[in-house]
Enzyme design. Structure first.
Site, PDB file in Angstrom:
ATOM      1  N   HIS A 105       0.827  -1.221   0.000  1.00  0.00           N
ATOM      2  CA  HIS A 105       0.000   0.000   0.000  1.00  0.00           C
ATOM      3  C   HIS A 105       0.850   1.256   0.000  1.00  0.00           C
ATOM      4  O   HIS A 105       0.346   2.346   0.284  1.00  0.00           O
ATOM      5  CB  HIS A 105      -0.947   0.005   1.215  1.00  0.00           C
ATOM      6  CG  HIS A 105      -2.017  -1.023   1.119  1.00  0.00           C
ATOM      7  ND1 HIS A 105      -2.826  -1.376   2.174  1.00  0.00           N
ATOM      8  CD2 HIS A 105      -2.413  -1.806   0.073  1.00  0.00           C
ATOM      9  CE1 HIS A 105      -3.673  -2.313   1.789  1.00  0.00           C
ATOM     10  NE2 HIS A 105      -3.439  -2.600   0.526  1.00  0.00           N
ATOM     11  N   CYS A 113       5.404  11.210  -7.999  1.00  0.00           N
ATOM     12  CA  CYS A 113       5.093  12.284  -8.946  1.00  0.00           C
ATOM     13  C   CYS A 113       4.023  11.802  -9.930  1.00  0.00           C
ATOM     14  O   CYS A 113       4.197  10.777 -10.599  1.00  0.00           O
ATOM     15  CB  CYS A 113       6.354  12.691  -9.718  1.00  0.00           C
ATOM     16  SG  CYS A 113       6.024  13.958 -10.975  1.00  0.00           S
ATOM     17  N   CYS A 135      11.487  15.469 -12.348  1.00  0.00           N
ATOM     18  CA  CYS A 135      11.032  16.110 -13.597  1.00  0.00           C
ATOM     19  C   CYS A 135      10.769  17.600 -13.433  1.00  0.00           C
ATOM     20  O   CYS A 135      10.503  18.308 -14.400  1.00  0.00           O
ATOM     21  CB  CYS A 135       9.765  15.427 -14.108  1.00  0.00           C
ATOM     22  SG  CYS A 135       8.269  15.809 -13.163  1.00  0.00           S
ATOM     23  N   ASN A 197      -3.736 -12.231  16.097  1.00  0.00           N
ATOM     24  CA  ASN A 197      -4.549 -11.020  16.156  1.00  0.00           C
ATOM     25  C   ASN A 197      -5.108 -10.865  17.563  1.00  0.00           C
ATOM     26  O   ASN A 197      -5.303 -11.828  18.272  1.00  0.00           O
ATOM     27  CB  ASN A 197      -5.701 -11.113  15.133  1.00  0.00           C
ATOM     28  CG  ASN A 197      -6.294  -9.757  14.801  1.00  0.00           C
ATOM     29  OD1 ASN A 197      -6.621  -8.980  15.696  1.00  0.00           O
ATOM     30  ND2 ASN A 197      -6.412  -9.458  13.520  1.00  0.00           N
ATOM     31  N   ALA A 215       0.328  -8.540  19.345  1.00  0.00           N
ATOM     32  CA  ALA A 215       1.420  -8.939  18.439  1.00  0.00           C
ATOM     33  C   ALA A 215       2.771  -8.905  19.147  1.00  0.00           C
ATOM     34  O   ALA A 215       3.629  -9.766  18.902  1.00  0.00           O
ATOM     35  CB  ALA A 215       1.432  -8.004  17.231  1.00  0.00           C
TER      36      ALA A 215
END
Ligand code: APR
EC number: 2.3.1.286
Length: 229
Positions: A105, A113, A135, A197, A215
């Site tokens: 993600h 850009c 650029c 979890n 965790a």
């Protein structure tokens, strides 16, 4: 043994990074449509920049927790047989020492850009940012994959998930695809599947084994089983 560990916001929760869908999560205070879609960015880029600039700045206030550090230790033991696939955009896996990490993600500490596609490392605010270093055009956005956009490195992830012997999901609600579908893909390819979890997720039923707890306790415990010191 080839291992894929899929991590979600829950692995960073004990570092003080907000999750999305827990009580007090990020999606309670923000409309996903406004801050996590291309349409929202087009509609109000300043709102989106302020949202991610604040999350990027907050990274400097937190650090990796024992779960991140345990996965880095597992990489020391397993080397190229371990791949961490994270949905998280924080850099805590890297700061704990993991090098084999796929950010499907994207990453808060990178810009993208929209004109040339460059993805420079980026630690400053993007609101009023200078032009793209590659650029020169003023088209930089957060390098975060928004809803409706294609996640990064899907082919590499698919190959790792279908080729692993053990698939572990840590701290993810199973609310977002394609990540939520990886347990079924791993199982259909013959892998053992394990979920760590704090509470049952939307996909717990697909795992061979579910361990419930924080965790920071469960990941070091698993790593001690997989790679005894
Ligand atoms: N230890 C283990 N798990 C935890 C802990 C903890 N200390 N704290 C919370 N969790 C678990 C919750 O039970 C929940 O299942 O972490 C999960 C967090 O779920 P989400 O907030 O939905 O985060 P995540 O699954 O990573 O979201 C996936 O959705 O909004 C998008 O792109 C965003 O990457 C994100 C994706």
């Amino acid at each position: 043994m080839r291992v894929v560990v899929l991590t979600g916001a829950g692995i960073s929760a004990e570092s003080g990074v907000r999750t999305f869908r827990d009580a007090g999560g990020l999606w309670e205070g923000h409309d996903v449509e406004d801050v996590a879609t291309p349409e929202g960015f087009t509609r109000d880029p300043e709102l989106v920049h302020r949202f991610y600039d604040a999350r990027r700045r907050a990274l400097t206030l937190v650090g990796p927790n024992p779960a991140h550090r345990a996965l880095a230790a597992l990489e020391e033991a397993l080397g190229e047989e371990l791949l961490v696939v994270t949905q998280n955009v924080d850099d805590l896996h890297e700061r704990a020492g993991s090098r084999r990490v796929v950010h499907m993600h994207g990453e808060l500490r990178r810009a993208r850009c929209e004109a040339c596609g460059a993805r420079p490392a980026w630690d400053a605010d993007l609101l009023d940012a200078p032009p793209c270093p590659a650029c020169g055009r003023a088209r930089l956005r957060p390098d975060v994959v928004w809803f409706g956009e294609v996640p990064y490195e899907l082919d590499r992830i698919h190959a790792a998930v279908t080729g692993c012997d053990l698939f572990v999901a840590v701290g993810t609600s199973g609310a977002v695809y394609p990540a939520a579908g990886y347990v079924a893909l791993a199982a259909s390819s013959g892998a053992r599947t394990l979920e760590l979890n704090l509470e049952p997720s939307e996909v717990s039923r697909y795992f061979d084994e579910v361990r419930t707890g924080p965790a920071a306790r469960l990941v070091p415990q698993l790593v001690a089983e997989l790679a005894p010191a």
